[in-house]
Design an enzyme around this catalytic site. Structure first.
Site, PDB file in Angstrom:
ATOM      1  N   LYS A 259      42.205  63.878  26.963  1.00 49.13           N
ATOM      2  CA  LYS A 259      43.067  63.482  25.853  1.00 49.13           C
ATOM      3  C   LYS A 259      43.434  64.663  24.982  1.00 49.13           C
ATOM      4  CE  LYS A 259      41.209  58.922  24.774  1.00 49.13           C
ATOM      5  NZ  LYS A 259      40.847  58.030  23.696  1.00 49.13           N
ATOM      6  N   ARG A 260      42.543  65.636  24.956  1.00 52.40           N
ATOM      7  CA  ARG A 260      42.762  66.763  24.052  1.00 52.40           C
ATOM      8  C   ARG A 260      43.669  67.842  24.638  1.00 52.40           C
ATOM      9  NH1 ARG A 260      38.282  64.340  23.026  1.00 52.40           N
ATOM     10  NH2 ARG A 260      37.414  65.066  24.976  1.00 52.40           N
TER      11      ARG A 260
END
Ligand code: GLU
Length: 489
Positions: A259-260
């Site tokens: 997600k990052r």
């Protein structure tokens, strides 16, 4: 097949990411392919992590992608509400019914006790999940724990058996009994967990097919066990959905995309000027293909062809360049008017045109878009190419690297000659401009076209990448063109 019902049920934490959009797309396409229903549900039971902002972004991004839902936020539906935070009484009721039926139980272990037993199990080489110690407490034992002030969690009592199911992507999968222990469904503070809320809602909303990421595979045997329990206590219609676990998406270095990672940020694609149809087309290719020799297709074609059996269980690599190339193909599939309309908000947020456009800006844009619509893969590239037309003379700047390359002494001589040739031009049309510049620079100075027109392009448009030069000059107009040529020298 009975009516197909799929769902997309993200938790509103952080920014929506690419993996989510792929799951949403596949769930949506599966429902649409089968003429079924698509449910959009928000799993916001964790007040410490969920945010209204993230919820808003999710709804927004679904609208932008054009994945419409039949039940969910904004549209409602027969099984609402569709935000789990508004369904807490339902989960409390289901948990109580599971307790009453002896399918779940209160467990009073403290964190330290659990950790100690887990350590011991590990040391002895046994499975280290919950050991079932509080499964069969007597009423007296329970009272004694409560008298100590212990707050119980509620655990689901897993029937002791192996769990086998047929995943629509991965085929038959078995989890041995020893690997699926009794799990917590309600925390000591009364908060119901994903383990309970997700299958409860899938059951109550009649979901027939669960498509989701492979990271959730290990929760599937527990969810199937809950479905079997629900059938006993009358939650839902008594059937268990089918499951399809979609492959991991990997990024650079074949790591799982997190997600990052910046390329995960879905809204970043909108900001960069991807078209939703281009991005969706690319996301569809992360694990699926329409045909071996074809990778550009419309959403309608995707729906028509979407077979879950064609999903490949192997990890799919996210390739940004390919994503851009596919977006470019969709750009060229759009009618020019449509490209124009899509470009407007980007020009507005770049501060280049007003909202609404002035009549003059609208006319200029109509004339300019046909010069660039075939040359851009992203809408922001269109903004960059058209900037010189809409920017005020005060804000006009020449790219420094391009200036260094094109506007050296020889380049400035060319610009001077161009200015002289255009100054006296009678008619300011593309043809007349082309004739004058070719005559003065190519014929008279004997320059190669590339050498002749490069400096003029940079002086007038500020960049080596621009729409065709003669058309650009015509659109910019005589006065502004001559001023920019003069300013450059
Ligand atoms: N809220 C869960 C998630 O975002 C849903 C998982 C599922 O599809 O079952 O991971």
């Amino acid at each position: 097949m009975a009516e197909v019902i799929t769902r997309f049920c993200p938790s509103p934490t952080g920014n929506p990411h690419v993996g989510m959009a792929r799951t949403a797309l596949f769930s949506w396409a599966f429902a649409r392919h089968h003429g079924g229903r698509f449910v959009f549900r928000i799993e916001d039971t964790d007040a410490s992590r969920d945010s209204e902002e993230s919820y808003g972004l999710l709804v927004d991004v679904m609208h932008w992608l054009g994945l419409d839902w039949d039940e969910g936020p904004e549209v409602g539906g027969p099984n609402g509400p569709y935000r789990q935070s508004e369904r807490m009484d339902i989960y409390a009721d289901v948990a109580q019914r599971l307790l009453d039926a002896g399918l779940a139980y209160k467990a009073y272990d403290t964190a330290e006790e659990l950790e100690e037993r887990r350590e011991k199990a590990r040391a002895e080489g046994r499975a280290s999940g919950y050991d079932g110690l509080h499964r069969d407490l007597t009423p007296e034992q329970r009272q004694a724990f409560e008298a100590e002030g212990r707050e119980p969690v509620i655990r689901f009592a897993m029937p002791l058996k192996d769990w086998t199911f047929t995943d629509l992507v991965r085929g038959d999968i078995t989890f041995g009994a020893e690997n699926v222990q009794d799990f917590v469904i309600v925390r000591a503070n009364g908060q119901p967990l994903y383990t309970l809320t997700n299958p409860t809602d899938d059951a109550l909303m009649g979901v027939t097919h669960v498509l989701r990421g492979e990271d959730l595979l290990s929760s599937t045997p527990r969810q199937i066990a809950l479905y079997e329990a629900f059938a006993q206590i009358g939650v839902g219609n008594g059937s268990t959905p089918e499951f399809a676990h979609l492959p991991y998406v990997t990024g650079a270095g074949n790591r799982k995309l997190s997600k990052r990672d910046p390329e995960s940020n879905l809204l970043g694609y909108r900001d960069q000027g991807f078209l939703p149809e281009g991005l969706l087309n690319y996301l569809a290719l992360l694990g699926w293909s329409i045909a071996d020799d074809r990778d550009v297709f419309t959403l309608d074609e995707l729906v028509e062809a979407f077979e879950i059996g064609r999903v490949n269980p192997n990890p799919a690599r996210f390739d940004l360049q390919k994503c851009e190339a596919i977006n470019g193909s969709h750009m060229r599939l759009l009618p020019v008017d449509e490209v124009r309309d899509r470009l407007v908000p980007y020009l507005q947020s770049a501060g280049l045109v007003g909202d609404p456009l002035t009549a003059e800006q609208a006319t200029l844009l109509d004339a300019a878009v046909p010069l660039v619509n075939e040359r851009m893969a992203l809408l922001t590239e269109g903004v960059d190419m058209l900037r010189f037309l809409f920017v005020s003379d005060d804000d006009f700047v020449i790219d420094e690297a391009d200036r260094a390359k094109q506007l050296d002494d020889a380049g400035l001589d060319v610009v001077r000659a161009a200015h002289a040739a255009l100054e006296g031009l009678g008619e300011w049309t593309t043809e007349a401009i082309e004739g004058a510049l070719r005559g003065a620079l190519v014929d008279d100075l004997g320059l190669k076209p590339r050498v002749a027109f490069g400096p003029v392009r940079v002086a007038v448009t500020g960049s080596r990448i621009s729409p065709p030069l003669f058309e650009s000059l015509e659109l910019l107009g005589r006065e502004r063109s001559l001023r920019r040529l003069a300013d450059a020298v």
